[in-house]
Write a protein that holds these residues in place. Structure first.
Motif, short mmCIF file in Angstrom:
data_model
loop_
_atom_site.label_atom_id
_atom_site.label_comp_id
_atom_site.label_asym_id
_atom_site.label_seq_id
_atom_site.Cartn_x
_atom_site.Cartn_y
_atom_site.Cartn_z
N GLY A 1 34.83 90.66 76.78
CA GLY A 1 35.80 90.44 77.84
C GLY A 1 35.17 90.58 79.21
O GLY A 1 34.00 90.95 79.34
N ARG A 2 35.97 90.25 80.24
CA ARG A 2 35.47 90.31 81.62
C ARG A 2 36.30 91.24 82.49
O ARG A 2 35.87 91.66 83.55
CB ARG A 2 35.55 88.92 82.27
CG ARG A 2 34.50 87.96 81.76
CD ARG A 2 34.83 86.55 82.21
NE ARG A 2 33.86 85.61 81.64
CZ ARG A 2 32.70 85.34 82.20
NH1 ARG A 2 32.34 85.89 83.33
NH2 ARG A 2 31.87 84.49 81.61
N ARG A 3 37.51 91.50 82.05
CA ARG A 3 38.44 92.23 82.92
C ARG A 3 38.04 93.69 83.07
O ARG A 3 37.53 94.32 82.13
CB ARG A 3 39.85 92.17 82.32
CG ARG A 3 40.48 90.79 82.34
CD ARG A 3 41.81 90.84 81.63
NE ARG A 3 42.71 91.78 82.27
CZ ARG A 3 43.81 91.44 82.94
NH1 ARG A 3 44.17 90.17 83.03
NH2 ARG A 3 44.58 92.36 83.47
N ALA A 4 38.30 94.24 84.23
CA ALA A 4 37.98 95.65 84.48
C ALA A 4 38.90 96.56 83.67
O ALA A 4 38.52 97.65 83.26
CB ALA A 4 38.11 95.96 85.97
N ASP A 5 40.14 96.10 83.39
CA ASP A 5 41.06 96.98 82.65
C ASP A 5 40.87 96.91 81.13
O ASP A 5 41.50 97.65 80.39
CB ASP A 5 42.52 96.66 83.01
CG ASP A 5 42.95 95.25 82.57
OD1 ASP A 5 42.19 94.59 81.83
OD2 ASP A 5 44.05 94.82 82.96
N ARG B 1 41.66 94.59 78.96
CA ARG B 1 42.68 93.94 78.12
C ARG B 1 42.13 92.78 77.30
O ARG B 1 42.67 92.43 76.26
CB ARG B 1 43.87 93.49 78.97
CG ARG B 1 44.90 94.60 78.98
CD ARG B 1 46.09 94.39 79.85
NE ARG B 1 46.58 93.04 79.93
CZ ARG B 1 47.25 92.57 80.98
NH1 ARG B 1 47.49 93.35 82.01
NH2 ARG B 1 47.71 91.34 80.99
N ASP B 2 41.05 92.17 77.79
CA ASP B 2 40.46 91.06 77.03
C ASP B 2 39.26 91.51 76.19
O ASP B 2 38.44 90.71 75.76
CB ASP B 2 40.07 89.92 77.98
CG ASP B 2 39.12 90.37 79.07
OD1 ASP B 2 38.86 91.59 79.17
OD2 ASP B 2 38.63 89.52 79.83
N CYS B 3 39.17 92.80 75.97
CA CYS B 3 38.09 93.35 75.12
C CYS B 3 38.69 93.81 73.80
O CYS B 3 39.45 94.78 73.76
CB CYS B 3 37.43 94.52 75.86
SG CYS B 3 36.17 95.35 74.88
N GLN C 1 41.33 97.87 69.62
CA GLN C 1 41.12 98.42 70.97
C GLN C 1 41.17 99.95 70.95
O GLN C 1 40.52 100.60 71.75
CB GLN C 1 42.16 97.86 71.94
CG GLN C 1 41.92 96.38 72.20
CD GLN C 1 42.91 95.78 73.18
OE1 GLN C 1 44.11 95.97 73.03
NE2 GLN C 1 42.42 95.04 74.16
N ARG D 1 36.27 103.36 79.64
CA ARG D 1 37.11 102.40 78.88
C ARG D 1 36.40 101.86 77.65
O ARG D 1 36.93 100.99 76.97
CB ARG D 1 37.54 101.24 79.78
CG ARG D 1 38.49 101.65 80.89
CD ARG D 1 39.06 100.43 81.57
NE ARG D 1 40.05 100.79 82.57
CZ ARG D 1 39.78 101.09 83.83
NH1 ARG D 1 38.53 101.06 84.25
NH2 ARG D 1 40.73 101.42 84.67
#
Ligand code: ADP
Ligand code: DP6
Length: 333
Positions: free
Chosen positions: A159-163, A165-167, A136, A29
């Motif tokens: 970001g922190r989310r695994a998916d 979305r916050d990156c 992104q 990702r």
């Protein structure tokens, strides 16, 4: 594929990181371990045109007036595949790009190149992506490319989310926020070609550098300090932090196994000259930073440019200097 726009042109500029991206927590990702912060540079521009062509049997990529090398074309095709998947397009594309500065020489043509490609390809395929979404997409070509979507001072939030979305990257301040701040780029002669791609080198650092964990723990505080100093246009606070961050990045590189050394003797002399100038002046009037390459960016204020240039003049091996301000980000042409 849907009818409508099939051709689009987008241009943008490279950026120099004041807080470095170095290491990914999720390679699939393209999610970094830490947030980073950069300045998009004026004048250096990449312009890319993408045209989806029915019947074309493979993606074509011309870079600076010539067919690009197979590896560069494959990287471009990888980005086009992402866009095709998202837009449900099947046609192959003709991509023509030009950098108005030296390609693959340590001036971050890959950052502006993949940002421009993401902008042009998504528009040509009919995707209407917000700048945040565009950032992104761009990071899949090259991590630092996500910051080149925006002008001025830019943060790439890990970001922190695994998916993921916050990156994404976001603009902090526009180019005119601090007109007095300049980047005197010292282009070092005989800068060696990168032997290991950054993507590979940074993961070697994650896995082998005993300094990596400490750096990771320090970065958020340093990023906050750098952000605050930029907000206040406070060079006395900013310049030491820029150098501290660069030194931390270099220490991680040097302690990676096998060791990563991007500097030449000339680059090291420039770092010393900046340190000496600050010591002799009794306050921080300049700051050095470098990426994974031998060129050195010296940040200073307009009124100190003469003094910085005077220090650099006696150093052998500086081929040329460029005096750059913060510049604008990506735009569709
Ligand atoms: P730099 O410091 O210029 O980023 P790198 O060696 O890291 O040097 O990256 C250069 C590579 O980036 C090129 O070999 C090519 O694959 C890619 N690149 C450069 N310019 C462009 C462009 N305009 N469009 C697409 N890819 C590009
Ligand atoms: C030291 O963005 O070039 O310049 O994702 O492998 O293409 P890839 O890496 P890239 O690495 C940039 C590293 C750096 C720091 C920075 O620009 O943040």
């Amino acid at each position: 594929m849907q009818r409508g726009t099939r051709t689009a042109t987008y241009e943008t500029s490279p950026n120099i990181a004041l807080v470095k991206y170095w290491g990914v927590r999720d390679p699939a990702r393209a999610l970094p371990y830490n947030s980073s912060l950069s300045v998009t540079l004026e004048r250096l521009r990449t312009r890319t045109r993408v045209e989806f062509v029915p019947g074309l049997d493979r993606d074509e990529f011309r870079l600076n007036g010539r067919p690009a090398a197979p590896a560069a074309t494959a990287a471009v095709a990888g980005m086009l595949d992402r866009v095709r998947d998202a837009a449900r397009v099947t046609d192959r594309a003709r991509v023509v790009s030009r950098n108005n500065f030296q390609t693959a020489s340590g001036l971050a043509s890959s950052a502006s190149g993949f940002a421009a490609l993401a902008g042009a390809a998504s528009a040509a395929a009919g995707l209407r992506l917000s700048p945040q979404r565009l950032s992104q997409l761009a990071r899949f070509g090259s991590g630092s490319a996500c910051r080149s979507i925006f002008g001025g001072f830019v943060e790439w939030r890990a970001g922190r989310r695994a998916d993921g979305r916050d990156c994404y990257a976001r603009p902090l301040y526009p180019p005119r926020h601090w007109p007095d701040l300049v980047d005197l780029v010292a282009l070092v002669a005989a800068a060696p070609e990168k032997s290991v791609r950054s993507a590979v080198a940074m993961q070697a650092s994650v896995e082998t550098s005993p300094e990596y964990a400490r750096r990771l723990a320090e970065v958020p505080g340093r990023l906050a300090g750098i952000h605050r100093a930029i907000a206040r246009r406070d060079s006395a606070a900013l310049f030491p932090l820029i150098m501290e961050e660069c030194d931390s990045f270099r220490l991680v590189c040097e302690t990676t196994r096998p060791s990563l050394d991007y500097l030449t003797a000339t680059s090291r002399e420039i770092l010393t000259a900046v340190r000496d100038l600050n010591t002799d002046t009794g306050r921080p009037v300049a700051a050095y930073t470098h990426d994974a390459g031998a060129h050195v960016h010296v940040f200073t204020l307009g009124r100190h440019v003469r003094a910085v240039r005077a220090r650099l003049r006696s150093i052998r091996g500086i081929e040329r200097t460029l005096l750059l301000h913060a510049g604008t980000g990506g735009r569709r042409i």
